[in-house]
Design a protein around this motif. Structure first.
Motif, PDB file in Angstrom:
ATOM      1  N   ARG A  38       0.826  -1.207   0.000  1.00 33.71           N
ATOM      2  CA  ARG A  38       0.000   0.000   0.000  1.00 33.71           C
ATOM      3  C   ARG A  38       0.862   1.260   0.000  1.00 33.71           C
ATOM      4  O   ARG A  38       0.518   2.263  -0.637  1.00 33.71           O
ATOM      5  CB  ARG A  38      -0.929  -0.004   1.206  1.00 33.71           C
ATOM      6  CG  ARG A  38      -1.978  -1.111   1.171  1.00 33.71           C
ATOM      7  CD  ARG A  38      -3.000  -0.848   0.071  1.00 33.71           C
ATOM      8  NE  ARG A  38      -3.998  -1.899   0.016  1.00 33.71           N
ATOM      9  CZ  ARG A  38      -3.984  -2.898  -0.826  1.00 33.71           C
ATOM     10  NH1 ARG A  38      -3.006  -3.002  -1.731  1.00 33.71           N
ATOM     11  NH2 ARG A  38      -4.923  -3.822  -0.815  1.00 33.71           N
ATOM     12  N   GLN A  39       1.970   1.217   0.722  1.00 26.23           N
ATOM     13  CA  GLN A  39       2.876   2.367   0.740  1.00 26.23           C
ATOM     14  C   GLN A  39       3.462   2.620  -0.639  1.00 26.23           C
ATOM     15  O   GLN A  39       3.553   3.768  -1.083  1.00 26.23           O
ATOM     16  CB  GLN A  39       4.010   2.127   1.752  1.00 26.23           C
ATOM     17  CG  GLN A  39       3.611   2.321   3.191  1.00 26.23           C
ATOM     18  CD  GLN A  39       3.334   3.768   3.523  1.00 26.23           C
ATOM     19  OE1 GLN A  39       2.187   4.201   3.670  1.00 26.23           O
ATOM     20  NE2 GLN A  39       4.367   4.549   3.644  1.00 26.23           N
ATOM     21  N   ARG A  40       3.869   1.551  -1.316  1.00 30.51           N
ATOM     22  CA  ARG A  40       4.417   1.703  -2.668  1.00 30.51           C
ATOM     23  C   ARG A  40       3.378   2.293  -3.610  1.00 30.51           C
ATOM     24  O   ARG A  40       3.689   3.172  -4.423  1.00 30.51           O
ATOM     25  CB  ARG A  40       4.917   0.359  -3.205  1.00 30.51           C
ATOM     26  CG  ARG A  40       6.214  -0.118  -2.600  1.00 30.51           C
ATOM     27  CD  ARG A  40       6.815  -1.248  -3.414  1.00 30.51           C
ATOM     28  NE  ARG A  40       5.952  -2.414  -3.434  1.00 30.51           N
ATOM     29  CZ  ARG A  40       6.010  -3.398  -2.553  1.00 30.51           C
ATOM     30  NH1 ARG A  40       6.892  -3.353  -1.579  1.00 30.51           N
ATOM     31  NH2 ARG A  40       5.205  -4.440  -2.657  1.00 30.51           N
ATOM     32  N   GLU A  41       2.148   1.795  -3.487  1.00 34.45           N
ATOM     33  CA  GLU A  41       1.071   2.322  -4.327  1.00 34.45           C
ATOM     34  C   GLU A  41       0.831   3.799  -4.028  1.00 34.45           C
ATOM     35  O   GLU A  41       0.629   4.604  -4.944  1.00 34.45           O
ATOM     36  CB  GLU A  41      -0.209   1.527  -4.087  1.00 34.45           C
ATOM     37  CG  GLU A  41      -0.152   0.097  -4.596  1.00 34.45           C
ATOM     38  CD  GLU A  41      -1.388  -0.701  -4.201  1.00 34.45           C
ATOM     39  OE1 GLU A  41      -2.203  -0.167  -3.405  1.00 34.45           O
ATOM     40  OE2 GLU A  41      -1.547  -1.847  -4.673  1.00 34.45           O
ATOM     41  N   GLY A  42       0.845   4.151  -2.739  1.00 37.23           N
ATOM     42  CA  GLY A  42       0.621   5.543  -2.359  1.00 37.23           C
ATOM     43  C   GLY A  42       1.724   6.463  -2.845  1.00 37.23           C
ATOM     44  O   GLY A  42       1.466   7.550  -3.367  1.00 37.23           O
ATOM     45  N   LEU A  46       1.517   9.546  -5.544  1.00 38.57           N
ATOM     46  CA  LEU A  46       1.983  10.910  -5.260  1.00 38.57           C
ATOM     47  C   LEU A  46       3.024  11.359  -6.284  1.00 38.57           C
ATOM     48  O   LEU A  46       3.045  12.536  -6.672  1.00 38.57           O
ATOM     49  CB  LEU A  46       2.571  10.980  -3.848  1.00 38.57           C
ATOM     50  CG  LEU A  46       1.572  10.785  -2.696  1.00 38.57           C
ATOM     51  CD1 LEU A  46       2.286  10.805  -1.359  1.00 38.57           C
ATOM     52  CD2 LEU A  46       0.494  11.875  -2.733  1.00 38.57           C
ATOM     53  N   ASP A  47       3.878  10.441  -6.711  1.00 38.93           N
ATOM     54  CA  ASP A  47       4.858  10.774  -7.759  1.00 38.93           C
ATOM     55  C   ASP A  47       4.138  11.152  -9.057  1.00 38.93           C
ATOM     56  O   ASP A  47       4.549  12.095  -9.751  1.00 38.93           O
ATOM     57  CB  ASP A  47       5.785   9.585  -8.014  1.00 38.93           C
ATOM     58  CG  ASP A  47       6.774   9.369  -6.881  1.00 38.93           C
ATOM     59  OD1 ASP A  47       6.972  10.311  -6.085  1.00 38.93           O
ATOM     60  OD2 ASP A  47       7.338   8.262  -6.792  1.00 38.93           O
ATOM     61  N   ARG A  48       3.077  10.430  -9.364  1.00 39.02           N
ATOM     62  CA  ARG A  48       2.311  10.749 -10.567  1.00 39.02           C
ATOM     63  C   ARG A  48       1.620  12.098 -10.450  1.00 39.02           C
ATOM     64  O   ARG A  48       1.551  12.855 -11.415  1.00 39.02           O
ATOM     65  CB  ARG A  48       1.276   9.648 -10.816  1.00 39.02           C
ATOM     66  CG  ARG A  48       1.876   8.336 -11.307  1.00 39.02           C
ATOM     67  CD  ARG A  48       0.847   7.228 -11.328  1.00 39.02           C
ATOM     68  NE  ARG A  48       1.371   6.014 -11.939  1.00 39.02           N
ATOM     69  CZ  ARG A  48       0.732   4.848 -11.947  1.00 39.02           C
ATOM     70  NH1 ARG A  48      -0.463   4.753 -11.374  1.00 39.02           N
ATOM     71  NH2 ARG A  48       1.274   3.793 -12.520  1.00 39.02           N
ATOM     72  N   VAL A  49       1.118  12.403  -9.266  1.00 33.46           N
ATOM     73  CA  VAL A  49       0.467  13.698  -9.049  1.00 33.46           C
ATOM     74  C   VAL A  49       1.471  14.828  -9.248  1.00 33.46           C
ATOM     75  O   VAL A  49       1.159  15.840  -9.904  1.00 33.46           O
ATOM     76  CB  VAL A  49      -0.137  13.765  -7.633  1.00 33.46           C
ATOM     77  CG1 VAL A  49      -0.571  15.194  -7.303  1.00 33.46           C
ATOM     78  CG2 VAL A  49      -1.332  12.825  -7.520  1.00 33.46           C
ATOM     79  N   ARG A  50       2.669  14.653  -8.708  1.00 33.69           N
ATOM     80  CA  ARG A  50       3.700  15.688  -8.876  1.00 33.69           C
ATOM     81  C   ARG A  50       4.107  15.834 -10.342  1.00 33.69           C
ATOM     82  O   ARG A  50       4.282  16.957 -10.843  1.00 33.69           O
ATOM     83  CB  ARG A  50       4.921  15.354  -8.015  1.00 33.69           C
ATOM     84  CG  ARG A  50       4.741  15.655  -6.542  1.00 33.69           C
ATOM     85  CD  ARG A  50       6.057  15.555  -5.805  1.00 33.69           C
ATOM     86  NE  ARG A  50       6.513  14.176  -5.709  1.00 33.69           N
ATOM     87  CZ  ARG A  50       6.234  13.362  -4.706  1.00 33.69           C
ATOM     88  NH1 ARG A  50       5.476  13.796  -3.707  1.00 33.69           N
ATOM     89  NH2 ARG A  50       6.691  12.137  -4.678  1.00 33.69           N
ATOM     90  N   ARG A 180      -6.564  10.839  -5.149  1.00 31.44           N
ATOM     91  CA  ARG A 180      -7.492  10.070  -4.305  1.00 31.44           C
ATOM     92  C   ARG A 180      -7.010   8.637  -4.128  1.00 31.44           C
ATOM     93  O   ARG A 180      -7.128   8.058  -3.035  1.00 31.44           O
ATOM     94  CB  ARG A 180      -8.885  10.095  -4.920  1.00 31.44           C
ATOM     95  CG  ARG A 180      -9.554  11.465  -4.857  1.00 31.44           C
ATOM     96  CD  ARG A 180     -10.894  11.458  -5.577  1.00 31.44           C
ATOM     97  NE  ARG A 180     -11.561  12.756  -5.461  1.00 31.44           N
ATOM     98  CZ  ARG A 180     -12.661  13.083  -6.115  1.00 31.44           C
ATOM     99  NH1 ARG A 180     -13.248  12.207  -6.928  1.00 31.44           N
ATOM    100  NH2 ARG A 180     -13.200  14.286  -5.962  1.00 31.44           N
ATOM    101  N   GLY A 181      -6.475   8.053  -5.199  1.00 38.27           N
ATOM    102  CA  GLY A 181      -5.963   6.690  -5.097  1.00 38.27           C
ATOM    103  C   GLY A 181      -4.789   6.591  -4.136  1.00 38.27           C
ATOM    104  O   GLY A 181      -4.694   5.644  -3.347  1.00 38.27           O
ATOM    105  N   ALA A 182      -3.891   7.584  -4.201  1.00 38.41           N
ATOM    106  CA  ALA A 182      -2.744   7.595  -3.295  1.00 38.41           C
ATOM    107  C   ALA A 182      -3.189   7.757  -1.850  1.00 38.41           C
ATOM    108  O   ALA A 182      -2.684   7.083  -0.941  1.00 38.41           O
ATOM    109  CB  ALA A 182      -1.786   8.726  -3.673  1.00 38.41           C
ATOM    110  N   GLU A 183      -4.143   8.640  -1.631  1.00 40.69           N
ATOM    111  CA  GLU A 183      -4.670   8.854  -0.280  1.00 40.69           C
ATOM    112  C   GLU A 183      -5.318   7.579   0.253  1.00 40.69           C
ATOM    113  O   GLU A 183      -5.132   7.223   1.429  1.00 40.69           O
ATOM    114  CB  GLU A 183      -5.683   9.995  -0.298  1.00 40.69           C
ATOM    115  CG  GLU A 183      -6.243  10.350   1.069  1.00 40.69           C
ATOM    116  CD  GLU A 183      -7.220  11.507   1.014  1.00 40.69           C
ATOM    117  OE1 GLU A 183      -7.871  11.779   2.047  1.00 40.69           O
ATOM    118  OE2 GLU A 183      -7.338  12.141  -0.048  1.00 40.69           O
ATOM    119  N   ALA A 184      -6.073   6.890  -0.595  1.00 41.30           N
ATOM    120  CA  ALA A 184      -6.725   5.655  -0.173  1.00 41.30           C
ATOM    121  C   ALA A 184      -5.694   4.575   0.162  1.00 41.30           C
ATOM    122  O   ALA A 184      -5.827   3.865   1.165  1.00 41.30           O
ATOM    123  CB  ALA A 184      -7.663   5.158  -1.264  1.00 41.30           C
TER     124      ALA A 184
END
Length: 220
Positions: A38-42, A46-50, A180-184
């Motif tokens: 889950r941490q890797r996914e998050g 976040l990297d994609r958002v940036r 939202r996916g990263a937050e989840a």
């Protein structure tokens, strides 16, 4: 008979204790593995958002030279600024594409949004051509041609804005989706740790009870 009963009781208590320890180890292992996933996914989200934020900023900067040139009519400066904006966008777009490389569906969604980049580039070129045409018309004092070139440039600016809005909106949808996916994912990872804490505490309590019962002697 009594010794056999005592031995059986000790073996049973030892087996229970071992089973509880094994269950606790399995619980911790599964929980840690799930948390790391889950941490890797998050973090990836976040990297994609940036990356998308950088691309959206570069996309916005790409549309500036074509509009600014209609204020000062300095075509050489506008062309230089546009070339720099193209280079910056190319770098940002490559970083975003790399961030989505592991997910074909998201990469296709990103590429779909970036298709309007072609329109933005074409419309900016049309603006620059109209500005050059206007400049030549001014030199020959051809006022109708000056007005027509100005009108062509204005239409091209409107089309440029429309293409930018379309691309920006699609990228924004993708950005919100990834945020939202990263937050989840991060929230799920935290929930796993909380559940592990309580499960481990319960298993430790059971182990302590098993040890206490064993220390009292035979249970049969």
């Amino acid at each position: 008979m009594k010794n056999r009963s005592t031995k059986s009781g000790l073996l049973f208590s030892a087996a229970v204790g071992f089973g509880l320890v094994l269950a606790m180890w399995a619980s911790v292992f599964v929980s840690v593995t799930t948390f790391e996933m889950r941490q890797r996914e998050g973090v990836l989200g976040l990297d994609r958002v940036r990356a998308l934020s950088d691309t959206m900023a570069a996309l916005q900067a790409l549309g500036v030279p074509g509009k600014d040139v209609l204020e000062d009519w300095d075509l050489p400066r506008a062309e230089r600024d546009f070339a720099r904006a193209q280079d910056a966008l190319a770098r940002s777009a490559a970083a975003s594409a790399e961030a989505f490389a592991g997910d074909p569906a998201l990469l296709a969604q990103y590429n779909e949004a970036m298709r309007t980049l072609i329109i933005m580039t074409e419309r900016t070129g049309a603006i620059f051509a109209a500005v050059e045409r206007r400049k030549e018309a001014q030199l020959t004092r051809n006022e109708p041609e000056v007005r027509e070139a100005s009108d062509v440039a204005a239409v091209a600016v409107a089309q440029l804005d429309q293409a930018f809005t379309q691309a920006y909106s699609l990228l924004r949808v993708l950005q919100v989706q990834e945020s939202r996916g990263a937050e989840a994912s991060l929230g799920q990872g935290t929930a796993v740790l909380v559940r592990t804490k309580w499960a481990t505490g319960a298993l430790l309590l059971l182990i302590a009870v098993a040890v206490k019962v064993t220390s009292r002697g035979p249970i049969f």
